[in-house]
Design a protein around this motif. Structure first.
Motif, PDB file in Angstrom:
ATOM      1  N   ASP A 191       0.809  -1.212   0.000  1.00 54.52           N
ATOM      2  CA  ASP A 191       0.000   0.000   0.000  1.00 54.52           C
ATOM      3  C   ASP A 191       0.847   1.269   0.000  1.00 54.52           C
ATOM      4  O   ASP A 191       0.736   2.102   0.891  1.00 54.52           O
ATOM      5  N   HIS A 202       8.462   0.834   4.616  1.00 58.21           N
ATOM      6  CA  HIS A 202       8.629  -0.607   4.598  1.00 58.21           C
ATOM      7  C   HIS A 202       9.900  -0.970   3.834  1.00 58.21           C
ATOM      8  O   HIS A 202       9.930  -1.906   3.046  1.00 58.21           O
ATOM      9  N   GLU A 235       4.165  -7.915   7.441  1.00 58.47           N
ATOM     10  CA  GLU A 235       2.905  -8.585   7.120  1.00 58.47           C
ATOM     11  C   GLU A 235       2.979  -9.687   6.078  1.00 58.47           C
ATOM     12  O   GLU A 235       2.190  -9.703   5.124  1.00 58.47           O
ATOM     13  N   TYR A 237     -10.422  -1.327   9.905  1.00 54.36           N
ATOM     14  CA  TYR A 237     -10.788  -2.433   9.010  1.00 54.36           C
ATOM     15  C   TYR A 237     -11.709  -3.423   9.716  1.00 54.36           C
ATOM     16  O   TYR A 237     -12.479  -4.123   9.096  1.00 54.36           O
ATOM     17  N   GLU A 278       1.621  -0.680  13.933  1.00 54.58           N
ATOM     18  CA  GLU A 278       0.613   0.017  13.132  1.00 54.58           C
ATOM     19  C   GLU A 278      -0.721  -0.039  13.855  1.00 54.58           C
ATOM     20  O   GLU A 278      -1.105  -1.079  14.391  1.00 54.58           O
ATOM     21  N   ASN A 292      -3.102   7.253   0.964  1.00 55.38           N
ATOM     22  CA  ASN A 292      -3.492   6.764   2.278  1.00 55.38           C
ATOM     23  C   ASN A 292      -3.545   7.959   3.225  1.00 55.38           C
ATOM     24  O   ASN A 292      -2.597   8.740   3.299  1.00 55.38           O
ATOM     25  N   LYS A 300      -4.053   7.979   6.598  1.00 53.49           N
ATOM     26  CA  LYS A 300      -3.967   7.673   8.032  1.00 53.49           C
ATOM     27  C   LYS A 300      -2.954   8.552   8.745  1.00 53.49           C
ATOM     28  O   LYS A 300      -2.673   8.354   9.926  1.00 53.49           O
TER      29      LYS A 300
HETATM   30  C1  GCB Z   1      -0.986  -2.283   6.706  1.00 58.18           C
HETATM   31  C2  GCB Z   1       0.278  -2.139   5.953  1.00 58.18           C
HETATM   32  C3  GCB Z   1       0.539  -0.701   5.529  1.00 58.18           C
HETATM   33  C4  GCB Z   1      -0.761  -0.060   5.063  1.00 58.18           C
HETATM   34  C5  GCB Z   1      -1.711  -0.038   6.231  1.00 58.18           C
HETATM   35  C6  GCB Z   1      -3.062   0.590   5.878  1.00 58.18           C
HETATM   36  O1  GCB Z   1      -1.228  -3.231   7.378  1.00 58.18           O
HETATM   37  O2  GCB Z   1       1.387  -2.643   6.633  1.00 58.18           O
HETATM   38  O3  GCB Z   1       1.509  -0.701   4.525  1.00 58.18           O
HETATM   39  O4  GCB Z   1      -0.555   1.230   4.558  1.00 58.18           O
HETATM   40  O5  GCB Z   1      -1.949  -1.348   6.638  1.00 58.18           O
HETATM   41  O6  GCB Z   1      -3.223   1.792   6.033  1.00 58.18           O
HETATM   42  O7  GCB Z   1      -3.939  -0.129   5.432  1.00 58.18           O
END
Ligand code: GCB
Length: 603
Positions: free
Chosen positions: A168, A336, A419, A479, A513, A575, A577
């Motif tokens: 990702d 990563h 992961e 999630y 994370e 992303n 987050k």
């Molecule tokens: C994860 C991954 C990371 C993603 C993150 C997400 O588990 O390790 O690379 O960016 O989730 O935000 O979904």
């Protein structure tokens, strides 16, 4: 000689480094014709100007250029002075993503696989001194199931290749870090390492130096003011430092170590570096730095910024450290992949703890691993015929990473995966070998770990016993049961934590994370998913659970800042987050973390 150039370039009376950064020529090679047509001799056709370092993707305005997958070329001319005939000559690229072949004056001087570690080319025989030299670099940015990171390539109906990462973040590629021309003595210091022992208020620095050619090693240690503290002789030995200043968390003290290669009383080469005296230990379920337990607070990061992509930039790095210091962080994971070396130099200076991660990400066959994680879906990744080649690459990159980063006091652990599918016997065997290799390579025997997703559950994971401390990536409330179901998510979270507790592993757990996508523009009271209010609530709820389990010894929020990812229905131009926006301004949750991380109960 200079295998992987573990030594960061330096200039002094014996060595020279000249930056080759600037405007180079660049050309796509969608038919992979360049090697056969010898572009490295004839010049690259249809070239446009391209800055080096840079990530080409976000510089272009056409989709097929931004999303380009395949071969591409760089070319430049450089002058090599002729006043150093007695030196060996090298080119050193901080990285070339993901694989490269380098040609100097039409001659192949290096090939390299892996996009996040240095590429070093011995050009002593190929270079023309006192003249202009032609440099051409073939690069390829495709991914497959034996590359690190993993992915695949889809050929679209138009014939265009589309790289499909199993991870990702955007597949930024190119020459993204600085390039140097190095002149190094023929008889040279090629590597060194240090380990530390604390003895009350004193310390021993055990050093080991490697050199080519004849001669002996002289070592000197200088304090912050530049005064000589202690010196020694021989390729290996111990320096006794009285009343040692320790490199402490967020309170770094750096000494300068000078190594000299001496032949018949004459210095032939010198290498200096900044080192910090500190120990790292995992004991009684805690992480100890210099005998003091430390709780890790901080982030999983990316090398990512608008326009720059993954290009290293000192100003972005400086801003990131200032933001992390502002909200009380003391640690980050190089998720990563291994970052540009300058990140670690800054962490050394600032007293930040770094979990240094190899680019072993995407070891689960999925274009949206973030969504696939936790579904229980099994992809037989470690049973594929690609595994032996993958393992070879993985081991090599672990070796290159440890060789490169071993002397940074900031590096307190190496993470050997993110992961993967850890639930099969194949994975258990694969990672047993990877961890065994890494354990032999690090002179400081730092803790080894890896970040595990939800499928790596206490009753299913076959790899957690390899880890010196356990890193979990968990998204309860995002999630898993997000929004109005967050209370249920917290029950599930607590249930999983109880299952880990029952295993009585007596090792620290670190959350590497946890996070919720949040648009800087969105507010709503009460909060709903994607708003700033929800990210605040998500963080607070997660902390409530973490605080119930004393074996949790760290929390690295996902992510430090918003970052670019592949397009898709789960990503809004990247992303989101980030606790900070992509241009490094705090979202509301940054203040939640600041209050928490500055409070004494986590020290
Ligand atoms: C994860 C991954 C990371 C993603 C993150 C997400 O588990 O390790 O690379 O960016 O989730 O935000 O979904």
């Amino acid at each position: 000689m200079l295998k992987y150039s573990e030594l960061y370039p330096c200039s002094n009376a014996y060595r020279s480094k000249v930056s080759l950064d600037g405007l180079w020529k660049f050309s796509f090679d969608p038919d992979s014709a360049g090697k056969e047509e010898e572009w490295f001799k004839k010049g690259i056709p249809n070239a446009c100007p391209m800055p080096v370092p840079s990530a080409f993707a976000d510089l272009f305005t056409k989709e097929e250029e931004r999303d380009y997958g395949g071969d591409f070329w760089y070319a430049t001319e450089f002058y090599c002075p002729d006043d150093m005939q007695d030196r060996n000559c090298f080119l050193r690229f901080g990285s070339i993503t993901h694989r490269a072949a380098v040609y100097c004056n039409g001659q192949l001087v290096a090939e390299h696989e892996g996009g996040f570690l240095p590429v070093v080319c011995d050009i002593t025989d190929a270079v023309r001194r006192g003249e202009a030299n032609q440099l051409a670099v073939w690069v390829n940015n495709e991914l497959n199931e034996s590359s690190l990171p993993c992915g695949s390539v889809k050929v679209l109906a138009s014939g265009r290749k589309l790289v499909k990462p199993y991870f990702d973040f955007f597949n930024y590629a190119g020459i993204q870090r600085s390039v140097y021309l190095l002149q190094i003595p023929k008889h040279a210091i090629t590597d060194y390492s240090v380990t530390y022992e604390l003895k009350g208020e004193n310390a021993n620095i055990n050093y080991q130096a490697v050199h080519s050619g004849e001669g002996s090693i002289r070592v000197s240690l200088y304090d912050r003011e530049g005064s000589l503290v202690v010196s020694g002789e021989g390729s290996q030995g111990s320096l006794f430092v009285e009343k040692a200043h320790l490199w402490k968390v967020r309170n770094a003290y750096l000494y300068t170590i000078k190594l000299e290669l001496v032949q018949d009383g004459r210095v032939m080469d010198e290498y200096t570096d900044r080192i910090g005296i500190r120990t790292v230990e995992i004991k009684d379920g805690k992480i100890w730095i210099n005998g003091e337990a430390v709780y890790l607070k901080g982030y999983g990061k990316h090398e990512d910024f608008d326009v720059l992509g993954r290009t290293f930039n000192w100003s972005v790095a400086k801003r990131d450290f200032e933001c992390m210091k502002w909200n009380g962080a003391n640690c980050f994971r190089t998720s990563h992949y291994p970052y540009a070396e300058e990140w670690y130099q800054m962490a050394d200076e600032e007293g930040f703890l770094v979990i240094d991660e190899v680019a072993a990400v995407g070891m689960m066959r999925s274009f949206a691993n973030f969504a696939a994680a936790g579904t229980g879906k099994y992809t037989y990744f470690f049973e594929a015929p690609t595994v032996p080649e993958l393992k070879k690459n993985h081991m090599l990159q672990v070796e290159e990473m440890i060789m490169r980063d071993k002397n940074h006091p900031s590096v307190i652990a190496f993470s050997l995966f993110n992961e993967p599918e850890t639930t099969s016997d194949g994975a258990a065997e694969y990672f047993r070998d990877i961890f065994e290799t890494a354990r032999k390579l690090d002179p400081q025997h730092r803790p080894l770990t890896g970040a595990m997703e939800k499928n790596s559950a206490p009753d299913k994971c076959k790899c957690y016993h390899l880890l010196d401390f356990i890193c979990l990536n968990r998204y309860y409330g995002w999630y898993i049961s997000g929004g109005p179901e967050i209370e249920e998510a917290m029950e599930l979270f607590a249930e999983e934590m109880k299952a880990w507790e029952e295993k009585k592993l007596n090792v620290p757990f670190v959350f590497t994370e946890f996070g919720a996508d949040t648009l800087g523009s969105e507010h709503k009271l009460p909060g709903v998913m994607w708003t700033q209010e929800y990210q605040e609530k998500y963080m607070e709820k997660n902390f409530e659970i973490m605080d119930q389990f004393p074996f949790v010894q760290g929390e690295l929020a996902w992510n430090f800042a918003d970052f670019q990812a592949q397009e898709g229905i789960m990503r809004v131009n990247g992303n989101k987050k980030g606790i900070f926006t992509r241009n490094r301004q705090p979202k509301n949750a940054a203040y939640v973390l600041k209050r928490r991380w500055e409070s004494s109960h986590l020290c």
